[in-house]
Design a protein around this motif. Structure first.
Motif, PDB file in Angstrom:
ATOM      1  N   TYR A 199      -9.761  18.999   2.439  1.00 47.87           N
ATOM      2  CA  TYR A 199      -8.316  18.862   2.644  1.00 47.87           C
ATOM      3  C   TYR A 199      -8.052  17.696   3.596  1.00 47.87           C
ATOM      4  N   GLY A 200      -6.774  17.308   3.695  1.00 45.37           N
ATOM      5  CA  GLY A 200      -6.418  16.188   4.565  1.00 45.37           C
ATOM      6  C   GLY A 200      -6.930  14.855   4.045  1.00 45.37           C
ATOM      7  N   ARG A 201      -7.076  14.754   2.752  1.00 46.08           N
ATOM      8  CA  ARG A 201      -7.647  13.548   2.143  1.00 46.08           C
ATOM      9  C   ARG A 201      -6.633  12.405   2.129  1.00 46.08           C
ATOM     10  N   ARG A 202      -7.130  11.189   2.267  1.00 48.13           N
ATOM     11  CA  ARG A 202      -6.284   9.988   2.250  1.00 48.13           C
ATOM     12  C   ARG A 202      -6.703   9.087   1.100  1.00 48.13           C
ATOM     13  N   ASN A 203      -5.757   8.786   0.252  1.00 49.73           N
ATOM     14  CA  ASN A 203      -5.932   7.864  -0.872  1.00 49.73           C
ATOM     15  C   ASN A 203      -4.799   6.857  -0.802  1.00 49.73           C
ATOM     16  N   GLU A 204      -5.016   5.707  -1.395  1.00 54.52           N
ATOM     17  CA  GLU A 204      -3.966   4.688  -1.459  1.00 54.52           C
ATOM     18  C   GLU A 204      -4.063   3.918  -2.757  1.00 54.52           C
ATOM     19  N   VAL A 205      -2.929   3.409  -3.179  1.00 53.56           N
ATOM     20  CA  VAL A 205      -2.860   2.417  -4.251  1.00 53.56           C
ATOM     21  C   VAL A 205      -2.433   1.122  -3.586  1.00 53.56           C
ATOM     22  N   TRP A 206      -3.152   0.040  -3.889  1.00 54.00           N
ATOM     23  CA  TRP A 206      -2.816  -1.276  -3.349  1.00 54.00           C
ATOM     24  C   TRP A 206      -2.451  -2.216  -4.492  1.00 54.00           C
ATOM     25  N   SER A 209       0.823  -1.202   0.000  1.00 55.43           N
ATOM     26  CA  SER A 209       0.000   0.000   0.000  1.00 55.43           C
ATOM     27  C   SER A 209       0.863   1.260   0.000  1.00 55.43           C
ATOM     28  N   LEU A 210       0.541   2.182  -0.906  1.00 53.21           N
ATOM     29  CA  LEU A 210       1.214   3.478  -0.979  1.00 53.21           C
ATOM     30  C   LEU A 210       0.162   4.559  -0.772  1.00 53.21           C
ATOM     31  N   GLN A 211       0.347   5.383   0.254  1.00 57.74           N
ATOM     32  CA  GLN A 211      -0.625   6.423   0.612  1.00 57.74           C
ATOM     33  C   GLN A 211      -0.231   7.767   0.007  1.00 57.74           C
ATOM     34  N   PHE A 212      -1.252   8.563  -0.378  1.00 55.33           N
ATOM     35  CA  PHE A 212      -1.030   9.919  -0.881  1.00 55.33           C
ATOM     36  C   PHE A 212      -2.285  10.754  -0.622  1.00 55.33           C
ATOM     37  N   GLY A 213      -2.160  12.059  -0.710  1.00 57.28           N
ATOM     38  CA  GLY A 213      -3.268  12.956  -0.398  1.00 57.28           C
ATOM     39  C   GLY A 213      -3.865  13.600  -1.628  1.00 57.28           C
ATOM     40  N   GLY A 214      -4.821  14.497  -1.381  1.00 52.81           N
ATOM     41  CA  GLY A 214      -5.441  15.279  -2.446  1.00 52.81           C
ATOM     42  C   GLY A 214      -6.658  14.612  -3.043  1.00 52.81           C
ATOM     43  N   PHE A 215      -7.242  15.297  -4.020  1.00 48.11           N
ATOM     44  CA  PHE A 215      -8.352  14.718  -4.784  1.00 48.11           C
ATOM     45  C   PHE A 215      -7.736  13.842  -5.865  1.00 48.11           C
ATOM     46  N   ALA A 216      -8.125  12.578  -5.911  1.00 49.45           N
ATOM     47  CA  ALA A 216      -7.480  11.639  -6.831  1.00 49.45           C
ATOM     48  C   ALA A 216      -8.442  11.171  -7.916  1.00 49.45           C
ATOM     49  N   GLY A 217      -7.960  11.234  -9.131  1.00 51.96           N
ATOM     50  CA  GLY A 217      -8.649  10.690 -10.288  1.00 51.96           C
ATOM     51  C   GLY A 217      -7.711   9.724 -10.980  1.00 51.96           C
ATOM     52  N   GLU A 218      -8.043   9.374 -12.190  1.00 48.66           N
ATOM     53  CA  GLU A 218      -7.229   8.397 -12.921  1.00 48.66           C
ATOM     54  C   GLU A 218      -5.771   8.829 -13.024  1.00 48.66           C
ATOM     55  N   THR A 219      -5.509  10.078 -13.345  1.00 54.14           N
ATOM     56  CA  THR A 219      -4.128  10.547 -13.528  1.00 54.14           C
ATOM     57  C   THR A 219      -3.313  10.364 -12.249  1.00 54.14           C
ATOM     58  N   GLU A 220      -3.877  10.751 -11.112  1.00 57.16           N
ATOM     59  CA  GLU A 220      -3.158  10.649  -9.843  1.00 57.16           C
ATOM     60  C   GLU A 220      -2.938   9.192  -9.444  1.00 57.16           C
ATOM     61  N   TYR A 221      -3.962   8.367  -9.602  1.00 58.35           N
ATOM     62  CA  TYR A 221      -3.798   6.949  -9.259  1.00 58.35           C
ATOM     63  C   TYR A 221      -2.760   6.273 -10.157  1.00 58.35           C
ATOM     64  N   ARG A 222      -2.765   6.593 -11.435  1.00 55.42           N
ATOM     65  CA  ARG A 222      -1.762   6.017 -12.350  1.00 55.42           C
ATOM     66  C   ARG A 222      -0.361   6.428 -11.947  1.00 55.42           C
ATOM     67  N   ALA A 223      -0.183   7.701 -11.594  1.00 54.98           N
ATOM     68  CA  ALA A 223       1.146   8.190 -11.189  1.00 54.98           C
ATOM     69  C   ALA A 223       1.621   7.478  -9.928  1.00 54.98           C
ATOM     70  N   GLU A 224       0.737   7.299  -8.964  1.00 61.91           N
ATOM     71  CA  GLU A 224       1.121   6.634  -7.715  1.00 61.91           C
ATOM     72  C   GLU A 224       1.358   5.138  -7.942  1.00 61.91           C
TER      73      GLU A 224
END
Length: 181
Positions: free
Chosen positions: A168-175, A122-137
């Motif tokens: 703000y303070g959003r939590r997203n992850e790629v698994w 699992s890799l955690q990152f913040g912000g509003f995430a869409g396809e571009t952000e998830y692909r980058a992570e």
């Protein structure tokens, strides 16, 4: 909101890359899922998440508002070039009190799945995430793990823990699903 049970096994990082990831184990459980083919990640995820929220909010055979769980888990299937295919599955873990006998969804597009336990990178990152952000992570996690790490490359999970109105303070992850030995 209830965060699904997790058992953190380890936290690792590569100092030269500045990337930290965790290895976690999740127990098997029942999930409410809905899928889509033909539209892009950004075009359809909001609609599919709303369907699941309506189901757990009471649009089921028992009229039962079950409460929400986190994260929303979106299974994506990348092409060889890293771009997400137009096929995805959005899922929410059924709350613990309903695991034995989940209410039946009114919406026939929603199905209840029994998923086995899994170990994820699992890799955690913040912000509003869409396809571009998830692909980058996902790309960052792939580079961090290297070529020999035992994970499935035909699918991965995009997770968000926060409602869309949280500014703000959003939590997203790629698994990445670890290949079991």
């Amino acid at each position: 909101m209830c965060v699904i049970g997790e058992s953190r096994l380890a936290s690792r990082s590569l100092p030269q890359e500045g990337v930290s990831y965790e290895v976690r184990r999740y127990d098997g459980a029942k999930y409410a899922s809905v899928s889509s083919e033909g539209r892009t990640f950004d075009q359809v995820t909001g609609e599919l998440v709303r369907k699941l929220l309506v189901y757990i909010g009471g649009s089921n055979d028992q009229g039962e508002a079950m409460g929400t769980t986190a994260p929303v888990i979106i299974t994506v299937y990348p092409r060889d070039d890293g771009v997400m295919s137009r096929r995805l599955v959005v899922s929410l873990r059924i709350p613990t009190n309903y695991q034995v006998s989940p209410p039946v969804p009114i919406d026939s597009a929603i199905r209840i799945e029994d998923r086995p336990g899994m170990t994820v990178y699992s890799l955690q990152f913040g912000g509003f995430a869409g396809e571009t952000e998830y692909r980058a992570e996902a790309s960052r996690l792939t580079k961090t793990l290297g070529e020999t790490a035992p994970f499935q490359r035909k699918q991965y999970f995009c997770c968000t823990y926060d409602p869309p109105m949280k500014p703000y303070g959003r939590r997203n992850e790629v698994w990445f699903l670890q290949e079991e030995p």
